[in-house]
Design a protein around this motif. Structure first.
Motif, mmCIF file in Angstrom:
data_model
loop_
_atom_site.group_PDB
_atom_site.id
_atom_site.type_symbol
_atom_site.label_atom_id
_atom_site.label_comp_id
_atom_site.label_asym_id
_atom_site.label_seq_id
_atom_site.Cartn_x
_atom_site.Cartn_y
_atom_site.Cartn_z
ATOM 1 N N ILE A 4 0.850 -1.184 0.000
ATOM 2 C CA ILE A 4 0.000 0.000 0.000
ATOM 3 C C ILE A 4 0.889 1.239 0.000
ATOM 4 O O ILE A 4 1.715 1.414 0.898
ATOM 5 N N ALA A 5 0.725 2.085 -1.015
ATOM 6 C CA ALA A 5 1.521 3.319 -1.108
ATOM 7 C C ALA A 5 1.214 4.203 0.100
ATOM 8 O O ALA A 5 0.078 4.623 0.310
ATOM 9 N N THR A 6 2.245 4.448 0.897
ATOM 10 C CA THR A 6 2.060 5.121 2.182
ATOM 11 C C THR A 6 2.957 6.343 2.314
ATOM 12 O O THR A 6 4.139 6.299 1.964
ATOM 13 N N ALA A 7 2.370 7.408 2.836
ATOM 14 C CA ALA A 7 3.124 8.621 3.189
ATOM 15 C C ALA A 7 3.115 8.742 4.707
ATOM 16 O O ALA A 7 2.070 8.583 5.336
ATOM 17 N N VAL A 8 4.283 8.998 5.287
ATOM 18 C CA VAL A 8 4.422 9.131 6.732
ATOM 19 C C VAL A 8 4.759 10.586 7.042
ATOM 20 O O VAL A 8 5.733 11.129 6.515
ATOM 21 N N PHE A 9 3.933 11.195 7.881
ATOM 22 C CA PHE A 9 4.146 12.587 8.294
ATOM 23 C C PHE A 9 4.359 12.595 9.804
ATOM 24 O O PHE A 9 3.505 12.123 10.550
ATOM 25 N N ILE A 10 5.502 13.135 10.230
ATOM 26 C CA ILE A 10 5.892 13.063 11.636
ATOM 27 C C ILE A 10 5.932 14.452 12.261
ATOM 28 O O ILE A 10 6.663 15.326 11.788
ATOM 29 N N ASP A 11 5.158 14.620 13.314
ATOM 30 C CA ASP A 11 5.256 15.823 14.140
ATOM 31 C C ASP A 11 6.498 15.606 15.010
ATOM 32 O O ASP A 11 6.408 15.151 16.138
ATOM 33 N N TYR A 12 7.655 15.911 14.425
ATOM 34 C CA TYR A 12 8.924 15.563 15.072
ATOM 35 C C TYR A 12 9.159 16.387 16.329
ATOM 36 O O TYR A 12 9.772 15.913 17.273
ATOM 37 N N HIS A 44 2.980 -1.973 4.104
ATOM 38 C CA HIS A 44 2.988 -0.595 3.589
ATOM 39 C C HIS A 44 4.286 -0.348 2.820
ATOM 40 O O HIS A 44 5.368 -0.666 3.300
ATOM 41 N N SER A 45 4.142 0.201 1.630
ATOM 42 C CA SER A 45 5.300 0.607 0.839
ATOM 43 C C SER A 45 5.501 2.101 1.103
ATOM 44 O O SER A 45 4.727 2.933 0.633
ATOM 45 N N ILE A 46 6.520 2.412 1.881
ATOM 46 C CA ILE A 46 6.740 3.797 2.306
ATOM 47 C C ILE A 46 7.311 4.596 1.142
ATOM 48 O O ILE A 46 8.439 4.358 0.704
ATOM 49 N N LYS A 47 6.525 5.533 0.647
ATOM 50 C CA LYS A 47 6.923 6.342 -0.508
ATOM 51 C C LYS A 47 7.448 7.712 -0.098
ATOM 52 O O LYS A 47 8.119 8.382 -0.877
ATOM 53 N N LEU A 48 7.093 8.131 1.113
ATOM 54 C CA LEU A 48 7.475 9.469 1.571
ATOM 55 C C LEU A 48 7.498 9.468 3.091
ATOM 56 O O LEU A 48 6.586 8.926 3.714
#
Length: 182
Positions: A4-12, A44-48
Motif C-alpha cells: 500500500i503506497a504510504t506517506a508518513v508525516f511526523i510531528d517531530y 505498507h510501501s513507504i513512498k514518503l
C-alpha cells in the motif's frame, strides 16, 4: 500481499520532546526507523517520510534522519518553547499531497497531539486509510476514543516494547469496601 503506497508525516517536535522526556533510553531518529519498519512489516510501501520540527532543538538528529531518507521540514518556531508551527506545517503538507500527482492510499501520522483531529477527519472524508501512531504518555484518552472506530491507532510504546501504566483510578478504591484494602 499487495503493498500500500504510504506517506508518513511526523510531528517531530512532538515526538522528540516526548521521547526525551519519557523514554530517553531511545534516540528519536531510531524510534522513527522502528516506526517505518513496523509499517513495512504490515504491507505498507513507504513512498514518503517527512519530519516537521524546529530543528534548532534537534540538530544532532538531522544527519541520521537524512541518511534514512526522511525529508526534513525545518519550522522556525520563533518563540522559545512550544508552538503549533510544526502541526500547521504538517497539516498544510498533507492537504497539498492530496492534490498532487503522487497518490497515497495510506497516510501514517506520527503525533500525540489532539490538534491533528481536523486533519485526520479530512483524510477520512478523502477516503484515505489512516494510521495514527502516538505516545500514550502524551495523549488525551478522549481524543483516541473519538478516533478508534475511524482509523487505525498504534501506540508507539508497543513498537518500542516499553511497558506503560494506566493512571490509577481512585474511584475504584472508593467503591470497594475496607476489607478489600486490608
Amino acid at each position: 500481499v499487495m503493498s500500500i503506497a504510504t506517506a508518513v508525516f511526523i510531528d517531530y517536535d512532538n515526538l522528540f520532546r516526548s521521547i526525551n522526556e519519557f523514554y530517553s533510553q531511545f534516540k528519536t531518529n531510531d524510534v522513527v526507523k522502528l516506526i517505518i519498519g513496523h509499517l513495512e512489516e504490515r504491507g505498507h510501501s513507504i513512498k514518503l517520510v517527512k519530519a516537521f520540527c524546529d530543528f534548532k532543538s534537534a540538530s544532532e538528529e538531522i544527519s541520521d534522519l537524512q541518511e534514512n531518507l526522511v525529508e526534513l521540514r525545518h519550522v522556525n518556531s520563533i518563540w522559545d518553547g512550544k508552538t503549533n508551527a510544526s502541526d500547521i506545517a504538517l497539516a498544510v503538507d498533507v492537504i497539498k499531497s492530496l492534490y498532487n500527482d503522487r497518490n497515497f492510499k495510506h497516510y501514517a501520522i506520527v503525533s500525540s497531539d489532539s490538534d491533528m483531529l481536523p486533519l485526520l477527519l479530512e483524510l477520512t472524508y478523502q477516503d484515505k486509510d489512516i494510521t495514527l501512531l502516538y505516545l500514550e504518555s502524551n495523549v488525551k484518552r478522549k481524543y483516541l476514543k473519538s478516533l478508534e472506530r475511524k482509523i487505525n491507532i498504534i501506540k508507539i510504546e508497543d513498537i518500542l516494547q516499553v511497558k506503560t501504566y494506566n493512571p490509577f483510578d481512585i474511584g475504584f478504591l472508593e467503591h470497594s469496601n475496607e476489607n478489600k484494602l486490608k
